[in-house]
Motif scaffolding. Structure first.
Motif, PDB file in Angstrom:
ATOM      1  N   PRO A   9       3.044  39.157  59.555  1.00 22.31           N
ATOM      2  CA  PRO A   9       2.893  37.865  59.900  1.00 22.31           C
ATOM      3  C   PRO A   9       3.449  37.544  61.257  1.00 22.31           C
ATOM      4  O   PRO A   9       4.423  38.132  61.800  1.00 22.31           O
ATOM      5  CB  PRO A   9       3.679  37.140  58.850  1.00 22.31           C
ATOM      6  CG  PRO A   9       4.684  38.221  58.504  1.00 22.31           C
ATOM      7  CD  PRO A   9       4.223  39.545  58.665  1.00 22.31           C
ATOM      8  N   PRO A  10       2.796  36.460  61.934  1.00 22.13           N
ATOM      9  CA  PRO A  10       3.469  35.969  63.309  1.00 22.13           C
ATOM     10  C   PRO A  10       4.892  35.703  63.117  1.00 22.13           C
ATOM     11  O   PRO A  10       5.089  35.270  61.984  1.00 22.13           O
ATOM     12  CB  PRO A  10       2.617  34.827  63.572  1.00 22.13           C
ATOM     13  CG  PRO A  10       1.249  35.138  62.596  1.00 22.13           C
ATOM     14  CD  PRO A  10       1.694  35.545  61.466  1.00 22.13           C
ATOM     15  N   HIS A  11       5.414  35.841  64.470  1.00 19.09           N
ATOM     16  CA  HIS A  11       6.840  35.193  64.106  1.00 19.09           C
ATOM     17  C   HIS A  11       6.892  34.095  65.343  1.00 19.09           C
ATOM     18  O   HIS A  11       6.401  34.131  66.456  1.00 19.09           O
ATOM     19  CB  HIS A  11       7.914  36.497  64.603  1.00 19.09           C
ATOM     20  CG  HIS A  11       8.021  37.292  63.504  1.00 19.09           C
ATOM     21  ND1 HIS A  11       8.749  37.142  62.585  1.00 19.09           N
ATOM     22  CD2 HIS A  11       7.332  38.464  63.337  1.00 19.09           C
ATOM     23  CE1 HIS A  11       8.630  38.484  61.633  1.00 19.09           C
ATOM     24  NE2 HIS A  11       7.703  39.184  62.076  1.00 19.09           N
ATOM     25  N   TYR A  12       7.931  33.085  64.994  1.00 21.29           N
ATOM     26  CA  TYR A  12       7.896  32.028  65.935  1.00 21.29           C
ATOM     27  C   TYR A  12       9.464  31.965  66.214  1.00 21.29           C
ATOM     28  O   TYR A  12       9.945  30.945  66.070  1.00 21.29           O
ATOM     29  CB  TYR A  12       7.455  30.889  65.408  1.00 21.29           C
ATOM     30  CG  TYR A  12       5.825  30.982  64.964  1.00 21.29           C
ATOM     31  CD1 TYR A  12       4.716  31.068  65.737  1.00 21.29           C
ATOM     32  CD2 TYR A  12       5.695  31.094  63.330  1.00 21.29           C
ATOM     33  CE1 TYR A  12       3.497  31.220  65.214  1.00 21.29           C
ATOM     34  CE2 TYR A  12       4.404  31.122  63.014  1.00 21.29           C
ATOM     35  CZ  TYR A  12       3.320  31.369  63.857  1.00 21.29           C
ATOM     36  OH  TYR A  12       2.102  31.472  63.438  1.00 21.29           O
ATOM     37  N   GLN A  13       9.978  32.753  66.728  1.00 19.10           N
ATOM     38  CA  GLN A  13      11.438  32.734  67.020  1.00 19.10           C
ATOM     39  C   GLN A  13      12.069  32.204  68.321  1.00 19.10           C
ATOM     40  O   GLN A  13      13.160  31.783  68.509  1.00 19.10           O
ATOM     41  CB  GLN A  13      11.935  34.465  67.126  1.00 19.10           C
ATOM     42  CG  GLN A  13      11.617  35.116  65.715  1.00 19.10           C
ATOM     43  CD  GLN A  13      12.102  36.432  65.632  1.00 19.10           C
ATOM     44  OE1 GLN A  13      12.394  36.963  66.752  1.00 19.10           O
ATOM     45  NE2 GLN A  13      12.059  36.876  64.522  1.00 19.10           N
ATOM     46  N   ALA A  14      11.113  32.248  69.337  1.00 17.25           N
ATOM     47  CA  ALA A  14      11.449  31.431  71.024  1.00 17.25           C
ATOM     48  C   ALA A  14      10.834  30.340  71.218  1.00 17.25           C
ATOM     49  O   ALA A  14       9.488  30.515  70.834  1.00 17.25           O
ATOM     50  CB  ALA A  14      11.357  32.620  71.909  1.00 17.25           C
ATOM     51  N   PRO A  15      11.445  29.482  71.572  1.00 20.21           N
ATOM     52  CA  PRO A  15      10.435  28.059  72.033  1.00 20.21           C
ATOM     53  C   PRO A  15       9.971  28.502  73.152  1.00 20.21           C
ATOM     54  O   PRO A  15      10.157  29.512  74.019  1.00 20.21           O
ATOM     55  CB  PRO A  15      11.837  27.143  72.073  1.00 20.21           C
ATOM     56  CG  PRO A  15      12.973  28.045  72.592  1.00 20.21           C
ATOM     57  CD  PRO A  15      12.983  29.166  71.739  1.00 20.21           C
ATOM     58  N   PRO A  16       9.287  27.442  73.906  1.00 25.69           N
ATOM     59  CA  PRO A  16       8.616  27.602  75.187  1.00 25.69           C
ATOM     60  C   PRO A  16       9.886  27.518  76.040  1.00 25.69           C
ATOM     61  O   PRO A  16      10.568  26.883  76.114  1.00 25.69           O
ATOM     62  CB  PRO A  16       7.916  26.087  75.360  1.00 25.69           C
ATOM     63  CG  PRO A  16       7.738  25.925  73.838  1.00 25.69           C
ATOM     64  CD  PRO A  16       8.878  26.295  72.980  1.00 25.69           C
ATOM     65  N   PRO A  17       9.643  28.705  77.351  1.00 29.92           N
ATOM     66  CA  PRO A  17      10.769  28.661  77.951  1.00 29.92           C
ATOM     67  C   PRO A  17      10.915  27.805  79.024  1.00 29.92           C
ATOM     68  O   PRO A  17       9.904  26.892  79.515  1.00 29.92           O
ATOM     69  CB  PRO A  17      10.549  30.167  78.640  1.00 29.92           C
ATOM     70  CG  PRO A  17       9.169  29.968  78.558  1.00 29.92           C
ATOM     71  CD  PRO A  17       8.593  29.518  77.380  1.00 29.92           C
ATOM     72  N   GLY A  18      11.868  27.401  79.703  1.00 33.12           N
ATOM     73  CA  GLY A  18      12.388  26.815  80.828  1.00 33.12           C
ATOM     74  C   GLY A  18      11.764  27.638  82.030  1.00 33.12           C
ATOM     75  O   GLY A  18      11.954  28.979  82.092  1.00 33.12           O
ATOM     76  N   VAL A  19      11.582  26.907  83.217  1.00 33.91           N
ATOM     77  CA  VAL A  19      11.239  27.805  84.597  1.00 33.91           C
ATOM     78  C   VAL A  19      12.022  28.858  84.823  1.00 33.91           C
ATOM     79  O   VAL A  19      13.350  28.132  85.044  1.00 33.91           O
ATOM     80  CB  VAL A  19      10.896  26.554  85.555  1.00 33.91           C
ATOM     81  CG1 VAL A  19      10.582  27.573  86.695  1.00 33.91           C
ATOM     82  CG2 VAL A  19       9.912  25.730  85.125  1.00 33.91           C
ATOM     83  N   GLY A  20      12.018  29.979  84.813  1.00 32.88           N
ATOM     84  CA  GLY A  20      12.960  31.024  85.355  1.00 32.88           C
ATOM     85  C   GLY A  20      13.986  31.305  84.286  1.00 32.88           C
ATOM     86  O   GLY A  20      15.041  31.640  84.774  1.00 32.88           O
ATOM     87  N   GLU A  21      13.996  30.895  83.050  1.00 38.52           N
ATOM     88  CA  GLU A  21      15.034  30.728  82.170  1.00 38.52           C
ATOM     89  C   GLU A  21      15.576  32.230  82.022  1.00 38.52           C
ATOM     90  O   GLU A  21      16.803  32.653  81.776  1.00 38.52           O
ATOM     91  CB  GLU A  21      14.546  30.425  80.772  1.00 38.52           C
ATOM     92  CG  GLU A  21      15.795  30.440  79.729  1.00 38.52           C
ATOM     93  CD  GLU A  21      15.130  29.649  78.401  1.00 38.52           C
ATOM     94  OE1 GLU A  21      15.654  30.046  77.253  1.00 38.52           O
ATOM     95  OE2 GLU A  21      14.053  29.001  78.385  1.00 38.52           O
TER      96      GLU A  21
END
Length: 383
Positions: free
Chosen positions: A362-374
């Motif tokens: 199944p897909p995983h959703y572990q990381a949120p959308p990143p900040g610029v250059g995070e």
């Protein structure tokens, strides 16, 4: 997709939507951004719980962000090194732009023969290379607006950048097929990458399906019909006493049951309506005949009765109601990821999940959308 590294040079919607799906499926997606970041970061309001544009957040979860200013020698060198070590490179610049930076397919393939290089453009890299690739324009010149809207009314775009989404999906299909061609030892393409090209215009024309097929075969372009279907009737929205109902009656049997539930069983024997071709030819009279009994009860009352008789029908939901419906059906449509807000607190971000259900992976959703250059200083990145 675990073990697949993606160098993502794309911005806005089509490319980011594709790479978010790859990230959901386990790929390591490195989003390469300018110092200003993806332009959709500024497309707000609305914003999510950590202050990000919901437009940006909706197609960028699960990725890592690295700033590489391609106009700067150091930034360009870093971007080139990431691309040289990637399994997949995806970009949606104006055709010819990546070549100017020495990041075109031929240059990278010479150093990384196994790279799958996906280029997304509006109209291709030949005669259409200078045409602006914007979803609205493609909906217009690609014919979608000509069949969308009320009969006799003005052409209308679809309420979301649908061509971008379709193009992103086609990009994922192309990338995965090219990876299989590269990674299957029995195939003559084993070990070799290739250049995958996807355009907004061809993605739209492919998606026009029966409308494009009928045009090719008859030489006649279809026109706007509101919510009606050119080949099926009744297959449209009809008015109940309080709101419209979507009716998708595709067989003679369904039509007979519809007439029975409405209390007008005789309509199913009317010579004008006995078969689908006759109903299509007399759709105006049919609609008028059906809306008389429909207006006697509410949409919810009718939908309950229709569902009990296996007649395809539904109310016209808002997006919020549609999400609630999917959740009530146990479809798991909402993906949740933890994220740190500017004040240091942990928030839960909600987005629409990848719409594919796997029994084993199944897909995983572990990381949120990143900040610029995070992830600029991450040691696992090539230097």
């Amino acid at each position: 997709m675990s073990g697949i590294r993606v160098a993502d040079f794309s911005r806005v919607l089509a490319g980011p939507h594709a790479t978010m799906i790859l990230a959901d499926l386990g790929a390591d997606v490195i989003k390469i951004e300018s110092p200003e970041g993806d332009g959709t970061r500024q497309w707000s309001p609305p914003v999510n719980a950590v202050g990000q544009s919901t437009y940006f957040a909706g197609v960028n979860r699960g990725k890592r962000s690295v700033v590489c200013d391609l106009r700067d020698a150091e930034g360009l060198a870093r971007a080139a090194e990431i691309a040289r070590t990637a399994d997949v490179v995806i970009e949606n610049f104006k055709p010819g732009t990546m070549e100017k930076f020495g990041l075109g397919y031929e240059e990278l393939a010479a150093q990384n023969p196994g790279v799958i290089y996906c280029s997304i453009s509006g109209f291709g890299d030949a005669a259409g290379k200078d045409l602006p690739g914007y979803d609205l324009l493609v909906q217009a010149v690609g014919g979608l607006m000509s069949i969308t809207g009320e009969q006799g009314g003005e052409p209308m775009k679809v309420g979301v950048a649908l061509v971008d989404i379709l193009t992103g999906l086609n990009s994922v299909i192309g990338i995965q097929a090219a990876l299989r061609a590269r990674d299957t030892p029995e195939l003559p393409t084993a070990g070799r990458g290739q250049h995958v090209k996807v355009t907004l215009l061809t993605s739209l024309l492919s998606a026009l399906a029966n409308q494009a097929s009928s045009t090719l075969e008859t030489g006649v372009s279809p026109t706007r019909m509101g919510n009606a279907h050119p080949s099926i009737s009744p297959y449209e929205t009809l008015d109940a006493s309080d709101q419209p109902i979507a009716l998708a009656v595709g067989t003679d049997g369904q039509f007979a049951r519809l007439c029975e539930v409405l209390g007008v069983a005789e309509l199913a024997q009317d010579p004008r309506f006995v078969t689908n071709p006759e109903r299509v030819a007399n759709r105006v009279a049919l609609r008028a005949a059906l809306e008389v009994p429909l207006r006697s009860r509410t949409a919810e009352e009718w939908i309950t009765a229709f569902t009990a008789s296996n007649i395809p029908a539904g109310r016209v939901n808002s997006i919020g109601q549609a999400i609630e419906l999917a959740e009530s059906l146990g479809l798991g449509v909402i993906a949740e990821t933890p994220a740190i807000a500017p004040d240091g607190t942990t928030k839960t971000l909600r987005s629409i999940a990848t719409p594919i259900d796997f029994s084993l992976t199944p897909p995983h959703y572990q990381a949120p959308p990143p900040g610029v250059g995070e992830h600029q200083g991450a040691t696992w990145l090539p230097r």
